[in-house]
Design a protein around this motif. Structure first.
Motif, PDB file in Angstrom:
ATOM      1  N   LEU A   1      10.807  11.872   3.630  1.00  0.00           N
ATOM      2  CA  LEU A   1      10.259  13.184   3.958  1.00  0.00           C
ATOM      3  C   LEU A   1      11.084  14.236   3.233  1.00  0.00           C
ATOM      4  O   LEU A   1      12.320  14.229   3.310  1.00  0.00           O
ATOM      5  N   ILE A   2      10.401  15.132   2.508  1.00  0.00           N
ATOM      6  CA  ILE A   2      11.058  16.204   1.762  1.00  0.00           C
ATOM      7  C   ILE A   2      10.537  17.544   2.256  1.00  0.00           C
ATOM      8  O   ILE A   2       9.329  17.735   2.417  1.00  0.00           O
TER       9      ILE A   2
ATOM     10  N   SER B   1       0.859  -1.188   0.000  1.00  0.00           N
ATOM     11  CA  SER B   1       0.000   0.000   0.000  1.00  0.00           C
ATOM     12  C   SER B   1       0.889   1.230   0.000  1.00  0.00           C
ATOM     13  O   SER B   1       1.968   1.235   0.612  1.00  0.00           O
ATOM     14  N   GLU B   2       0.435   2.265  -0.695  1.00  0.00           N
ATOM     15  CA  GLU B   2       1.231   3.482  -0.827  1.00  0.00           C
ATOM     16  C   GLU B   2       0.434   4.685  -0.330  1.00  0.00           C
ATOM     17  O   GLU B   2      -0.746   4.827  -0.639  1.00  0.00           O
ATOM     18  N   PHE B   3       1.099   5.549   0.428  1.00  0.00           N
ATOM     19  CA  PHE B   3       0.485   6.771   0.947  1.00  0.00           C
ATOM     20  C   PHE B   3       1.398   7.956   0.635  1.00  0.00           C
ATOM     21  O   PHE B   3       2.628   7.814   0.651  1.00  0.00           O
ATOM     22  N   TYR B   4       0.791   9.094   0.367  1.00  0.00           N
ATOM     23  CA  TYR B   4       1.586  10.323   0.324  1.00  0.00           C
ATOM     24  C   TYR B   4       0.773  11.458   0.946  1.00  0.00           C
ATOM     25  O   TYR B   4      -0.462  11.432   0.962  1.00  0.00           O
ATOM     26  N   LEU B   5       1.489  12.430   1.461  1.00  0.00           N
ATOM     27  CA  LEU B   5       0.841  13.549   2.140  1.00  0.00           C
ATOM     28  C   LEU B   5       1.656  14.805   1.909  1.00  0.00           C
ATOM     29  O   LEU B   5       2.871  14.821   2.144  1.00  0.00           O
ATOM     30  N   GLU B   6       0.984  15.857   1.437  1.00  0.00           N
ATOM     31  CA  GLU B   6       1.592  17.179   1.353  1.00  0.00           C
ATOM     32  C   GLU B   6       0.944  18.053   2.422  1.00  0.00           C
ATOM     33  O   GLU B   6      -0.289  18.148   2.469  1.00  0.00           O
ATOM     34  N   PHE B   7       1.776  18.667   3.249  1.00  0.00           N
ATOM     35  CA  PHE B   7       1.223  19.445   4.359  1.00  0.00           C
ATOM     36  C   PHE B   7       2.130  20.605   4.700  1.00  0.00           C
ATOM     37  O   PHE B   7       3.295  20.672   4.273  1.00  0.00           O
TER      38      PHE B   7
ATOM     39  N   TYR C   1       5.514  13.903   2.305  1.00  0.00           N
ATOM     40  CA  TYR C   1       5.827  12.651   2.999  1.00  0.00           C
ATOM     41  C   TYR C   1       5.280  11.485   2.191  1.00  0.00           C
ATOM     42  O   TYR C   1       4.158  11.541   1.683  1.00  0.00           O
ATOM     43  N   GLU C   2       6.076  10.429   2.061  1.00  0.00           N
ATOM     44  CA  GLU C   2       5.642   9.220   1.366  1.00  0.00           C
ATOM     45  C   GLU C   2       6.034   7.996   2.177  1.00  0.00           C
ATOM     46  O   GLU C   2       7.099   7.968   2.802  1.00  0.00           O
TER      47      GLU C   2
END
Length: 404
Positions: free
Chosen positions: A125-126, A96-102, A111-112
């Motif tokens: 984390l970038i 499963s893959e997740f990404y989040l821009e915050f 974040y991935e």
């Protein structure tokens, strides 16, 4: 604030979905309030379309990065094998893959994480500076950190666990060098409140133990109680006042409970929680979450936002987050609802529509639908089934099925 969230291969979500709070240049000023990121998103769709699964995915990610999910023994060691509460699409074996821009402390992050139930495969984390320049904070594969900033080199001395996010490490380890950035992000995620778990919506009782816990919280937090009392009184004009009482319990401690004051012909009449309307009980039980989120910032995730509440009350609750005079910390709300009229209160830029094709969930925000206009109601178009998100089984079909 959350900008964008994406997930692939989770529950009924197969190829992937994206949920965005971010506004574009076409967003009307009365919706954006001059901001680039919205504070409210409502998710609409038919029963079984996957609305709750979207909230489950978001809640899973926030739980995962804020604390270690797997159970530990008294010595802090893992009980048994790693088994994250992660359901893939029809239980396939792909990750499963997740990404989040915050945005946290005015800094943008991406974040991935890719993982299976038995642990993390990749995590990164970038940090984005000035909208253009990107800096890699860390990149991990399995239990090894391959790259990280110079100030975080101490992370490489930690024996990474397959079930633990790097962002949550400051919870369990004392570092000699500063991990301020990770701690800041970790604390941000801990502010998120949700009522969904692996099994779906978590029922929040309205009487008994739940009533006493809420009452004690309101007794000890006067600002929260005043917030709740004002809202309940504005929704139920039969209530003149609410008081939190406490009395000695059987075990020597205190028991807390609410009393609702009603007036009739100049006399006060006191009613207990179980005598009140269900809508009042729901507000008393749940509004503390709204107060906490508005007070501290973060994200409130609510499945069945409209349960037991009149449709005219719902836009008022949304206003807690869209009114900048009330929402001073840019707190965010994302919810599911079956109420139809709420779409017109949300508008195109705050509504996510969910559909399911061949048992796979997909979604889109309504500003991507060309047939809709900002100056026209959405509900009539929605009810005609022109934009999706409605049950495919009509009433006549249900009756025919029962008739055999």
């Amino acid at each position: 604030m959350i900008k964008n969230f994406g997930v692939k291969n989770f529950a009924s979500i197969g190829e992937g979905i994206e949920v965005s709070f971010e506004f574009d240049g076409n967003t009307p000023e009365n919706v954006s309030n001059g901001q680039n990121i919205g504070t409210v998103l409502g998710i609409k769709g038919a029963n079984g379309s996957g609305k709750t699964n979207i909230l489950k995915a978001i809640s899973f990610l926030f739980s995962f990065v804020s604390k270690r999910i797997a159970p530990l023994d008294e010595d802090g060691e893992l009980k048994g094998d790693v088994n994250l509460p992660l359901d893939s699409f029809f239980h396939n074996t792909d990750p499963s893959e997740f990404y989040l821009e915050f945005v946290c402390d005015e800094t943008k992050y991406h974040y991935e994480v890719t993982l299976k139930s038995d642990g993390i495969l990749t995590e990164s984390l970038i940090r984005n500076v000035g909208g253009k320049t990107e800096f890699l904070v860390f990149h991990r594969e399995n239990e090894e950190i391959l790259e990280c900033e110079d100030g975080l080199q101490e992370l490489k001395t930690i024996k990474l666990r397959a079930d633990q996010s790097i962002i949550s490490l400051p919870n369990d380890y004392k570092f000699h060098t500063s991990t301020f950035e990770l701690e800041l992000i970790n604390e941000y995620f801990k502010k998120f409140i949700f009522n969904v778990g692996q099994g779906g919506m978590r029922y929040d009782g309205y009487n008994g133990p739940t009533e006493r816990v809420r009452s004690q919280f309101y007794f000890e937090n006067k600002d929260a109680f005043n917030f709740v009392k004002k809202i309940i009184k504005s929704c139920d004009d039969g209530i003149d006042d609410i008081q939190i009482k406490r009395q000695k319990g059987e075990n020597g401690g205190f028991v807390y409970f609410p009393e609702y004051i009603h007036k009739y012909k100049g006399k006060e009449h006191k009613l207990a929680q179980h005598d009140e309307a269900m809508g009042t009980k729901v507000l008393f039980s749940s509004l503390y979450k709204y107060w906490l989120t508005l007070t501290h910032g973060g994200l409130l995730i609510v499945d069945e936002f409209d349960i037991h509440l009149h449709s005219m009350i719902l836009p008022e609750i949304l206003g807690l987050f869209t009114n900048t005079k009330i929402n001073k910390k840019s707190a965010q709300l994302i919810f599911t609802a079956h109420n139809t009229e709420i779409i017109d209160s949300l508008g195109r830029y705050r509504t996510i529509l969910v559909n399911k094709e061949d048992n796979e969930t997909y979604c889109f925000r309504l500003d991507k639908v060309s047939v809709l206009r900002n100056d026209r109601a959405i509900t009539p178009v929605y009810l005609k089934g022109k934009i999706g998100g409605v049950p495919k089984l009509k009433k006549a079909n249900i009756l025919r099925a029962l008739e055999g």
